[in-house]
Every structure is written in C-alpha cells, then in structure tokens.
Design a protein around this motif. Sequence first.
Motif, PDB file in Angstrom:
ATOM      1  N   LEU A  85       2.160   7.278   3.990  1.00 27.88           N
ATOM      2  CA  LEU A  85       1.738   7.258   2.588  1.00 27.88           C
ATOM      3  C   LEU A  85       2.902   7.062   1.621  1.00 27.88           C
ATOM      4  O   LEU A  85       2.802   6.228   0.706  1.00 27.88           O
ATOM      5  CB  LEU A  85       0.963   8.535   2.255  1.00 27.88           C
ATOM      6  CG  LEU A  85       0.408   8.619   0.825  1.00 27.88           C
ATOM      7  CD1 LEU A  85      -0.572   7.476   0.552  1.00 27.88           C
ATOM      8  CD2 LEU A  85      -0.290   9.959   0.599  1.00 27.88           C
ATOM      9  N   VAL A 102       3.069   3.786  -0.933  1.00 25.86           N
ATOM     10  CA  VAL A 102       3.089   3.922  -2.390  1.00 25.86           C
ATOM     11  C   VAL A 102       4.355   3.312  -2.972  1.00 25.86           C
ATOM     12  O   VAL A 102       4.321   2.664  -4.025  1.00 25.86           O
ATOM     13  CB  VAL A 102       2.960   5.413  -2.784  1.00 25.86           C
ATOM     14  CG1 VAL A 102       3.177   5.591  -4.278  1.00 25.86           C
ATOM     15  CG2 VAL A 102       1.599   5.946  -2.375  1.00 25.86           C
ATOM     16  N   LEU A 118       4.215  -0.442  -3.573  1.00 21.93           N
ATOM     17  CA  LEU A 118       3.265  -0.980  -4.541  1.00 21.93           C
ATOM     18  C   LEU A 118       4.002  -1.664  -5.689  1.00 21.93           C
ATOM     19  O   LEU A 118       4.980  -1.131  -6.222  1.00 21.93           O
ATOM     20  CB  LEU A 118       2.383   0.141  -5.109  1.00 21.93           C
ATOM     21  CG  LEU A 118       1.295   0.704  -4.194  1.00 21.93           C
ATOM     22  CD1 LEU A 118       0.578   1.842  -4.899  1.00 21.93           C
ATOM     23  CD2 LEU A 118       0.295  -0.378  -3.833  1.00 21.93           C
ATOM     24  N   SER A 131       2.973  -2.127  -8.870  1.00 25.19           N
ATOM     25  CA  SER A 131       1.998  -1.821  -9.933  1.00 25.19           C
ATOM     26  C   SER A 131       2.714  -1.679 -11.269  1.00 25.19           C
ATOM     27  O   SER A 131       3.888  -1.293 -11.330  1.00 25.19           O
ATOM     28  CB  SER A 131       1.262  -0.518  -9.607  1.00 25.19           C
ATOM     29  OG  SER A 131       2.187   0.549  -9.461  1.00 25.19           O
ATOM     30  N   LEU A 153       1.132   8.179  -9.161  1.00 30.67           N
ATOM     31  CA  LEU A 153       0.769   8.122  -7.750  1.00 30.67           C
ATOM     32  C   LEU A 153       1.948   8.443  -6.841  1.00 30.67           C
ATOM     33  O   LEU A 153       1.781   9.073  -5.792  1.00 30.67           O
ATOM     34  CB  LEU A 153       0.219   6.728  -7.432  1.00 30.67           C
ATOM     35  CG  LEU A 153      -0.440   6.533  -6.061  1.00 30.67           C
ATOM     36  CD1 LEU A 153      -1.582   7.506  -5.873  1.00 30.67           C
ATOM     37  CD2 LEU A 153      -0.918   5.099  -5.907  1.00 30.67           C
ATOM     38  N   GLN A 154       3.154   8.042  -7.221  1.00 27.16           N
ATOM     39  CA  GLN A 154       4.314   8.309  -6.376  1.00 27.16           C
ATOM     40  C   GLN A 154       4.600   9.804  -6.291  1.00 27.16           C
ATOM     41  O   GLN A 154       4.931  10.326  -5.221  1.00 27.16           O
ATOM     42  CB  GLN A 154       5.531   7.551  -6.914  1.00 27.16           C
ATOM     43  CG  GLN A 154       5.401   6.035  -6.791  1.00 27.16           C
ATOM     44  CD  GLN A 154       6.680   5.318  -7.204  1.00 27.16           C
ATOM     45  OE1 GLN A 154       7.603   5.943  -7.698  1.00 27.16           O
ATOM     46  NE2 GLN A 154       6.706   4.004  -7.008  1.00 27.16           N
ATOM     47  N   ALA A 165       1.991  11.352  -4.042  1.00 30.77           N
ATOM     48  CA  ALA A 165       2.205  11.018  -2.636  1.00 30.77           C
ATOM     49  C   ALA A 165       3.234  11.946  -2.001  1.00 30.77           C
ATOM     50  O   ALA A 165       3.096  12.327  -0.835  1.00 30.77           O
ATOM     51  CB  ALA A 165       2.643   9.564  -2.507  1.00 30.77           C
ATOM     52  N   PHE A 213      -7.306   8.490  -0.807  1.00 29.80           N
ATOM     53  CA  PHE A 213      -6.257   7.581  -0.347  1.00 29.80           C
ATOM     54  C   PHE A 213      -6.737   6.574   0.697  1.00 29.80           C
ATOM     55  O   PHE A 213      -6.241   5.454   0.741  1.00 29.80           O
ATOM     56  CB  PHE A 213      -5.096   8.382   0.260  1.00 29.80           C
ATOM     57  CG  PHE A 213      -4.440   9.326  -0.707  1.00 29.80           C
ATOM     58  CD1 PHE A 213      -3.579   8.860  -1.678  1.00 29.80           C
ATOM     59  CD2 PHE A 213      -4.700  10.686  -0.656  1.00 29.80           C
ATOM     60  CE1 PHE A 213      -2.973   9.718  -2.579  1.00 29.80           C
ATOM     61  CE2 PHE A 213      -4.099  11.559  -1.550  1.00 29.80           C
ATOM     62  CZ  PHE A 213      -3.238  11.078  -2.511  1.00 29.80           C
ATOM     63  N   PHE A 264      -5.257   1.214  -1.721  1.00 28.43           N
ATOM     64  CA  PHE A 264      -4.448   0.416  -2.642  1.00 28.43           C
ATOM     65  C   PHE A 264      -3.641  -0.612  -1.887  1.00 28.43           C
ATOM     66  O   PHE A 264      -3.556  -0.584  -0.670  1.00 28.43           O
ATOM     67  CB  PHE A 264      -3.513   1.300  -3.471  1.00 28.43           C
ATOM     68  CG  PHE A 264      -2.859   2.409  -2.690  1.00 28.43           C
ATOM     69  CD1 PHE A 264      -1.768   2.156  -1.876  1.00 28.43           C
ATOM     70  CD2 PHE A 264      -3.361   3.702  -2.746  1.00 28.43           C
ATOM     71  CE1 PHE A 264      -1.169   3.167  -1.160  1.00 28.43           C
ATOM     72  CE2 PHE A 264      -2.771   4.713  -2.035  1.00 28.43           C
ATOM     73  CZ  PHE A 264      -1.684   4.467  -1.241  1.00 28.43           C
TER      74      PHE A 264
END
Length: 436
Positions: free
Chosen positions: A314, A318, A321, A323, A387-388, A391, A415, A436
């Motif tokens: 995970l 993350v 990503l 994002s 999100l980080q 995680a 998740f 994601f």
Amino acid sequence: MQIIAYLYSDPLLESPPEQAVWGAEVDRVYQDLGGRQQWQQLLVDCQVQPVDYFLIRRLEELGDSLEEVSDRLTQIEEMGILIIATEQSYSSSHATDTEGTAIRANLFKLLAEINNSQCSRRIRQGHARNRLKAIPPPGKAPYGYRRGKDRYIIDRSTAPVVKDFFERFLIYGSLRGAVRYLEKKYSKKISVSTGRRWLTNPVYRGNLGYQNGEVISDTHSPIINREEAAQIDRLLRRNRRLPPRTASASRSLAGLVVCAECQSHTSVTSVTRHRQDKEYLYLRPINCPRRPKCRALSYETVLERIIQSICQQLPRAVAGLNSPNLDSVKQSLSNQITHKQDILTEVKSLTCRGVLDTETADLRAYKLRAEISQLQGQLATLPPVNLQALAQTVSISQFWRDLSESERRFYFREFLRQVEITRQEEDWQLQLVFIF
C-alpha cells in the motif's frame, strides 16, 4: 417578401432559445423573456413596413391566457399577415370558404389544447416561484420532518430514528444491516430501496432537491452534517463495485477474493466438527468451471497474507500515484464558493438600492445558490484526508489485527477493489488490486 418571427420564453421555466433556429430566410426576429416589450415593437414595425409571413413555434407563446392568444391572432390577421405555427398544424391563408371552415375547425381544436397548456404552465410557474423562494416542493414531508410555513421542520419524534439509521450505516457500511437494525430497535420497517433513498435524499442534509435536478443548499436544519453526507456518498460508491449482498456480509473478505484464472468469486463457508464448538472458515469458489473444482482455502490463512501484502504494497502504491495536490484543489473550490457567495450578497444589495427588480434578483440568486450547491457537492466528493498519511497509518499489521471483522471489512473496501488468487501445484499466490 418580408418574413418575421416571434419567440417567447419564461426564464422561470426554460432557457431562452437561440434566434438562429429560424434560419437565414427570416428578416427580423423578435424575442421576449417574461415580458412583452418586443411584441409591442413588432406591432409598431408591422404598421410601418408591410409583412407577408409571421412565424411562431406554438400559438400559446402569443399570450398568457386563451383570450390574449385569440386577440393577438386577430391583430396579426387583420393586418393581412399570414401566420404559420411551425410546431403545430396551423397556418392562416387566403383560402376558399371550404378551406377556411377547415382552418377554423382546426383552430378551435388548437385553442382547447392551448387552454390546457396554459393551465399546466400556470401550475409550473407557481412551482417555479416557490423554487426561487426555496420553498419545499408539494407533497408530504420526508420521514423525520414535517412541513412548516415555508420550510421543513425537524420532527423530534421521528428524526432520532433517521439519525440512528445514518449512524449505523456510517459505522458498518451496510444498507441491509441498517434496515434490519431499524426494524429490530424501533419496529420501523422500511424496504432496502427506501433506505437507499434516505441515504441520498438531499433533505436530510439540509438541502432541497427539485424535479429539474437542481439542489439548493442550507434551506432548513439538517439531520446529518456535510462530513457525514460525504462519507455516506463514498460508502455508496464503494458498495456499487461489490457483488450483491456482500456489503452487509459479516466477514471482511466476502466479495473481495476472486480466482485469477476463471474470475469466479468466492463464498465464505463455515465447518464444525462433531461435538466441538470451534468453527473453521474456508473460501470456496462459487462458479469454478474446472474439473475437479479448485479446492477451498483457509479463511484465516488468506486473511493473514492479505494483511501482510497490504502493509508492504500500500505505501508503494500510494507513493506512485500521480495525483494533483489535494489541498490546492480544495482551496480552488472553496475560493469559487466564496466568490459566488459574495456575488449573492451583492445581488441583495442591488435589490435594496433599486438597481435590480425583485423578480430578476430572485432568479439570479436562485441560479447562484444552485451553482454553490454544485461546487459544494464537488468539494464533498474529495477525500477528507491526505491519502499518503493514511497509508502510513494502516500499513501497520497490528492495526488490522486489532479491528473487528466489520471494521476490517470497512477499511478493506476503502483500498481494495478485489484480491486475485493465482493457484500453483502445491501453493498459491495473491495479487491485490487497489481502487486507485
């Protein structure tokens, strides 16, 4: 040959059409929005310059009542102008007696249709004026509320039941479970579809939703706040990805584990031994096409491997990503909301100073509030936390082991889209598929 056209629309009910709908053959287009100023100008211009054809979409656009429509038809025809209704079977012409009788008979039929249309239009105008004032739509108030003079009022005898329903859904993420809970605790029996409507009904969030799809925020006292509403929406979106009924299953892996080869979902089955209380859980393929079928796997073994894989994979998933910065997106939406709220305040000021009339100001304020509601909805769909950072917290194996099965189910589905099992001769491997 002179051709003119007339367009009328009520801004309360519809958006004004483009004048280009008539094409290049039309010499002049007169268009009114709510009032009849351009109609008066049309009559003046027809006196100055002769006109051959008068085009209109429907005859009811000539007036707000049957009498007005008839009078204005007569006004145009007395000038010797030929009338053509493009969306109705009506056209006046220099006809023979027989043809004239047929035209008049058709007109009488159209006038009856116009009368019915005008009645329906007046009803819709009344509803539209109520929307501008943020008055609830007609009908019974939703369960948990009662109708006040111009807004919904919380019913203190039934609102706690609705509040408890929402809280139960937020804790366990199960719609069917929340429905069963209401029946058991309050003897309040509702269907699953009714419960789903409760979860998405804007009234419980302090907003009003209308038949045209627009939502106006902060019109009355809410039963759930915006943070709870946003979490409910995320849970509903997550549950749509799952097989039926697994959202309310008691086991955390229900609906998540699939076979990588045949894509068969697995069910959780329990086995007990004779005269023993201990229960053994297994994951069995539901529709495995292989012969012999794939063997069942130990539920606890699969669960332990999934926890270990989440803790390892995970944080890396993350971190990879690409994002946009969540804070900057939230700030941009918040700035747009603040800007529109400032304009809304300015509209009220211009009305008090007499710059805007009440009708125009109400319409502009309504559109601004609808735009603000839309932006608030976009803001609510964003993740509530970074999100980080989250995680890192859930990448500790003890975190998962300390959770109950229902709590673990909740976090798994935040998740994971699914877990794929790849079988080998004596062993098996799993692959996590994140959302994601």
